[in-house]
Design a protein around this motif. Structure first.
Motif, PDB file in Angstrom:
ATOM      1  N   SER A  59       3.295 -44.776 -22.810  1.00  0.00           N
ATOM      2  CA  SER A  59       2.937 -43.321 -22.038  1.00  0.00           C
ATOM      3  C   SER A  59       1.586 -42.971 -22.080  1.00  0.00           C
ATOM      4  O   SER A  59       0.903 -42.284 -21.410  1.00  0.00           O
ATOM      5  CB  SER A  59       3.724 -42.225 -22.579  1.00  0.00           C
ATOM      6  OG  SER A  59       3.595 -42.234 -24.156  1.00  0.00           O
ATOM      7  N   ARG A  87       3.507 -36.623 -21.830  1.00  0.00           N
ATOM      8  CA  ARG A  87       4.372 -37.144 -20.408  1.00  0.00           C
ATOM      9  C   ARG A  87       4.949 -36.256 -19.773  1.00  0.00           C
ATOM     10  O   ARG A  87       5.071 -34.919 -20.048  1.00  0.00           O
ATOM     11  CB  ARG A  87       5.428 -37.963 -21.380  1.00  0.00           C
ATOM     12  CG  ARG A  87       4.965 -38.821 -22.283  1.00  0.00           C
ATOM     13  CD  ARG A  87       6.232 -39.433 -23.092  1.00  0.00           C
ATOM     14  NE  ARG A  87       7.452 -40.005 -22.366  1.00  0.00           N
ATOM     15  CZ  ARG A  87       8.138 -40.752 -22.403  1.00  0.00           C
ATOM     16  NH1 ARG A  87       7.621 -41.812 -23.460  1.00  0.00           N
ATOM     17  NH2 ARG A  87       9.177 -41.276 -21.737  1.00  0.00           N
ATOM     18  N   LEU A 115       8.728 -40.632 -17.204  1.00  0.00           N
ATOM     19  CA  LEU A 115       7.700 -41.553 -17.157  1.00  0.00           C
ATOM     20  C   LEU A 115       8.110 -42.920 -16.539  1.00  0.00           C
ATOM     21  O   LEU A 115       7.268 -43.572 -15.902  1.00  0.00           O
ATOM     22  CB  LEU A 115       7.328 -41.917 -18.619  1.00  0.00           C
ATOM     23  CG  LEU A 115       6.304 -42.842 -19.174  1.00  0.00           C
ATOM     24  CD1 LEU A 115       4.910 -42.031 -18.878  1.00  0.00           C
ATOM     25  CD2 LEU A 115       6.312 -43.567 -20.371  1.00  0.00           C
TER      26      LEU A 115
END
Length: 425
Positions: A59, A87, A115
């Motif tokens: 991430s 995120r 994500l």
């Protein structure tokens, strides 16, 4: 306690955590690990150790880092060597100083994007850097995202902005606030959200081009600024400075807003702005079309009063991307030029390349605590003194994009994985 949150020697306590903290911030019992060494912090680090590197979760670079380069700022905030990664579907906490399993804090609603949906190209991540701040005796990491509230019966569903707060001493979700969103302006990217900053009791947040104030005591929205705003508002000098789309048009006007009430304090006349950035403790830099002047050079503006302090000549580094070093200098980059200006007056202090052609301009990655970090094509990472422009360190190890005095964050040379490197004294 978990290594990700165990801050031995820094006066902070660790907390239990798991890889997935649920919507209420609850966590299971994590592994016990107490670091045997004390953490070292350097206020303005010039060197970083490449021997003690910790790769951060995917991430940290998803949608922002690729072989072709880095889009920054990265969606990462640091606090005592711990990385807080925003995120599009949550907030991830990972150790940068000590290795540990990451903790994922999730929102109440189904996020508009995840994500895993991000492609390999740079620029697709709507998550923006969290804000780490102190309030009520706690240090909080604040992040925002947009989720979908489903409809029921004849009631339509709608998008909602969620402000999430993580307790940095526990690594858990402390609370969250949900704000319904109206239909966004056509120019606003779906999922756009960010935490602008914290002032007094109020946190200023933005979602789908709408600007709000959230009271930290009641944990409720206390104001909504009228109009649509471009991403990138800043909180400077006790004032929220934003770019608001003019009614019935596409030009953006620069406005100053009271963070406590959401009321407009000032409007900068004669400017159709493209972007702005914080330039100092009480100043902002504005770039755009400037009426009634011979050129369209960037403007240095007093954030408190809205008065113009200086107009820079057109086609200078001030027209590019600018950052405040936290002390007294604003550093701007445009193409292959770098220049530094006095944060209060806008007077130029130095510029690279130099007139003699003996020094190159670095590609700037971070401006912080009187230092400019970057890289040159010929010599790699370098640290430059923000006040004088002289080289402060020619062998820093890395050119960090984020640092807190404990670690620096940069992509690894071999695979571009976003990695944390400890500072060296």
């Amino acid at each position: 306690m978990m290594a990700v949150l165990a801050l031995a020697g820094c006066g902070a306590s660790g907390g239990a955590g798991s890889k997935d903290a649920g919507s209420e911030g609850e966590t299971g019992a994590g592994p016990s690990a107490t670091p045997s060494e004390e953490m070292r912090a350097v206020k303005a680090p010039k060197r970083f150790s490449t021997d003690e590197a910790i790769v951060l979760p995917e991430s940290a670079g998803a949608g922002n880092v690729a072989i072709a380069g880095v889009q920054h700022p990265l969606p990462i905030a640091l606090h005592k060597g711990v990385a807080y990664i925003a995120r599009p579907d949550g907030l991830e906490i990972a150790g940068g100083y000590f290795r540990s399993d990451p903790v994922l804090i999730t929102p109440e609603r189904e996020p508009l994007s995840r994500l895993d949906d991000l492609g390999p190209l740079v620029g697709g991540n709507t998550a923006r850097r969290p804000v780490v701040t102190e309030y009520g005796g706690k240090t909080l990491a604040l992040a925002a995202l947009v989720g979908r509230v489903p409809g029921s019966g004849t009631t339509k569903g709608h998008d909602a902005l969620e402000l999430m707060a993580a307790d940095t001493s526990q690594g858990t979700k402390a609370w969250s606030v949900e704000i319904p969103l109206a239909e966004g302006h056509y120019s606003v990217e779906e999922g756009q959200s960010e935490v602008v900053g914290h002032s007094g009791r109020v946190v200023v947040v933005m979602g789908h081009g709408q600007l709000f104030g959230v009271d930290l005591d009641s944990r409720r929205k206390v104001w909504a600024a009228p109009g649509d705003f471009q991403e990138g508002a800043v909180l400077v000098g006790g004032t929220v400075v934003g770019l608001r789309t003019e009614k019935g048009g596409s030009d953006r006007e620069v406005v100053g807003i009271d963070p406590a009430t959401g009321e407009q304090r000032w409007l900068l006349p004669g400017v159709a702005a493209e972007r702005l950035s914080a330039a100092g403790p009480k100043t902002v830099l504005v770039k755009g079309y400037v009426a009634d002047t011979p050129d369209d050079g960037a403007l240095l503006v007093d954030a408190v009063s809205g008065d113009r302090v200086r107009q820079f000549p057109e086609d200078t580094a001030a027209d590019g991307t600018c950052a405040y070093d936290g002390l007294s200098t604003t550093v701007c980059t445009d193409a292959d030029r770098v220049a530094a200006y006095d944060a209060a007056t806008g007077e130029q202090r130095w510029a690279l390349p130099d007139e003699a052609g003996t020094r190159a301009a670095p590609e700037v990655t971070l401006v912080r605590e009187g230092l400019v970090y970057g890289t040159t094509a010929e010599n790699g990472p370098v640290v430059v003194d923000a006040t004088t422009g002289e080289d402060a360190e020619t062998q820093p190890g890395i050119a960090p994009y984020v640092s807190d005095g404990y670690v620096g964050i940069a992509p690894a040379e071999e695979d571009n994985a976003v990695t944390a490197y400890r500072v060296r004294s």
